[in-house]
Design an enzyme around this catalytic site. Structure first.
Site, PDB file in Angstrom:
ATOM      1  N   GLU A  86       2.152   1.021  -0.067  1.00 26.68           N
ATOM      2  CA  GLU A  86       3.065   1.426  -1.153  1.00 26.68           C
ATOM      3  C   GLU A  86       3.568   2.847  -0.915  1.00 26.68           C
ATOM      4  O   GLU A  86       3.557   3.691  -1.811  1.00 26.68           O
ATOM      5  CB  GLU A  86       2.351   1.335  -2.515  1.00 26.68           C
ATOM      6  CG  GLU A  86       1.733  -0.021  -2.786  1.00 26.68           C
ATOM      7  CD  GLU A  86       1.129  -0.160  -4.178  1.00 26.68           C
ATOM      8  OE1 GLU A  86       1.444   0.648  -5.061  1.00 26.68           O
ATOM      9  OE2 GLU A  86       0.333  -1.105  -4.374  1.00 26.68           O
ATOM     10  N   GLU A 123      -7.175  -1.957  -6.940  1.00 27.50           N
ATOM     11  CA  GLU A 123      -7.671  -0.833  -7.756  1.00 27.50           C
ATOM     12  C   GLU A 123      -8.912  -1.162  -8.589  1.00 27.50           C
ATOM     13  O   GLU A 123      -8.985  -0.805  -9.766  1.00 27.50           O
ATOM     14  CB  GLU A 123      -6.537  -0.336  -8.674  1.00 27.50           C
ATOM     15  CG  GLU A 123      -5.267   0.012  -7.919  1.00 27.50           C
ATOM     16  CD  GLU A 123      -4.111   0.441  -8.810  1.00 27.50           C
ATOM     17  OE1 GLU A 123      -4.218   0.323 -10.036  1.00 27.50           O
ATOM     18  OE2 GLU A 123      -3.092   0.899  -8.274  1.00 27.50           O
TER      19      GLU A 123
END
Ligand code: GLA
Length: 366
Positions: free
Chosen positions: A270, A163
């Site tokens: 995820e 991220e």
């Protein structure tokens, strides 16, 4: 009469034992029944995020029956595994690695550098002042070298950087402390050090909101740039924290097609499908949703979304080298209480009793 009652007993016994055979063959809780990993054997490994604790509960059996890859949910994150400058906490990560080894499962390492769950000490000197770029890079190097070498040979793929790209339209990199102190250099250095520590590990860049065109272009731009500089990056991890209404089939196909063009491996890292709608990647409240149950309507919407996603995953099997769910069953998900306190979510393929949901069957019948 006596013979007749014997016959009835024999027939009953035969019927019971036949139904037991059928149970063993078809019921996913039975050790002989095929699991997700078996249905997808010719496609990609199927993984799941786990805690050390869950592997000591009845969920462990579900994990080994259904999955052939695991990712530590938190145990390898910097604040957990490296809580003090001279202090490493290997307990949970080691026990998860031992579980993977014992059960012949793949292990994904998650994650080496991230703005969240980073320990405070790493950014501060002994006087509580912010450290210089040199010090921070040196600390990051030491962290990566130590952690990656410890799991060399068992972790086959690392989410190296997590991220680092901004969600804001007017900003490229996330304005994290890593970025403020080091600029973008920490990203390529992280990949280089991870590669030095374990030249056999596959190195991934991992991020969310991958279905958003602007964010996706930034991810692709950064990855192309790293590749052109010779930085050892082997794949892109799409977190895929999705919802019943998002992404649409077209959005998903465009996302997969765009990433496939990179020439890198893709993994879904995820995966979950929230039963609450997202609007433009934002999760919001729904009227009365804190008391929401897993209704038949939600169940059907979620089933359709899971089916669409796996259809697309199968289509991209040449580049897609793993699909990992974030959490094991609806007994616990990180989405419980997030972003709405008191709200339970049901985003996975197994229910609170660890039984397959209808969506499970939709995903394995193809
Ligand atoms: C991000 C991280 C994961 C996890 C989830 C939410 O996606 O990469 O490690 O923390 O958020 O739980």
């Amino acid at each position: 009469m006596k013979y007749l009652s014997h016959l009835v007993i024999i027939l009953l016994a035969a019927a019971i034992s036949m139904s037991c055979v059928a149970y063993r063959a078809h019921h996913p809780a039975s050790p002989e029944a095929p699991g997700l990993k078996d249905y997808y054997r010719d496609y990609f490994p199927i993984g799941v995020a786990v805690s050390g604790y869950a592997l000591h509960t009845d969920e462990a059996g579900l994990v080994t029956r259904q999955f052939n890859s695991i990712t530590p949910e938190n145990a390898m994150k910097m604040s957990v595994i490296h809580p003090g400058e001279q202090q490493y906490n290997w307990r949970d990560a080691d026990s998860i690695a031992a579980f993977a080894r014992r059960n012949g499962m793949k292990l994904r390492g998650h994650t080496l550098v991230w703005h969240n769950q980073a320990p405070k000490w790493i950014f501060k000197d002994a006087n509580g002042q912010q450290v210089s770029k040199d010090v921070l890079l040196q600390r990051l190097k030491e962290h990566i070298m130590t952690v990656v070498k410890r799991y060399k040979g068992i972790v086959y793929a690392w989410d190296v950087a997590n991220e680092v790209i901004s969600d804001r339209k007017d900003e490229f990199y996330r304005n994290s402390l890593w970025y403020q102190i080091c600029g973008e250099e920490y990203i390529e250095k992280a990949f280089q050090w991870a590669h030095e520590a374990d030249p056999d590990a596959l190195l991934f860049y991992n991020d969310y909101n991958e279905i958003n065109t602007v964010k996706r272009e930034k991810m692709i731009r950064m990855l192309n740039n790293l590749v052109s500089k010779g930085v050892p990056v082997h794949g892109v991890g799409l977190q895929a924290h999705w919802a019943v209404n998002e992404p649409s089939a077209e959005q998903l196909d465009k996302t997969m097609a765009d990433f496939a063009k990179l020439g890198l491996k893709i993994q879904i890292t995820e995966f979950d499908v929230s039963v609450y709608r997202k609007e433009h990647e934002m999760r919001s409240r729904e009227a009365g949703d804190s008391a929401m149950e897993f209704t038949a309507v939600k169940e059907q919407q979620q089933l359709e979304q899971f089916r669409r996603c796996f259809e697309s995953f199968r289509k991209y099997r040449d580049v897609l080298t793993g699909v990992t769910f974030w959490n094991i069953s609806d007994r616990y998900s990180w989405l419980d209480n997030f972003p709405v306190r008191g709200r339970k979510d049901y985003p996975l393929l197994f229910d609170k009793e660890l039984q397959p949901k209808k969506a499970f069957w939709a995903v394995v019948k193809f």
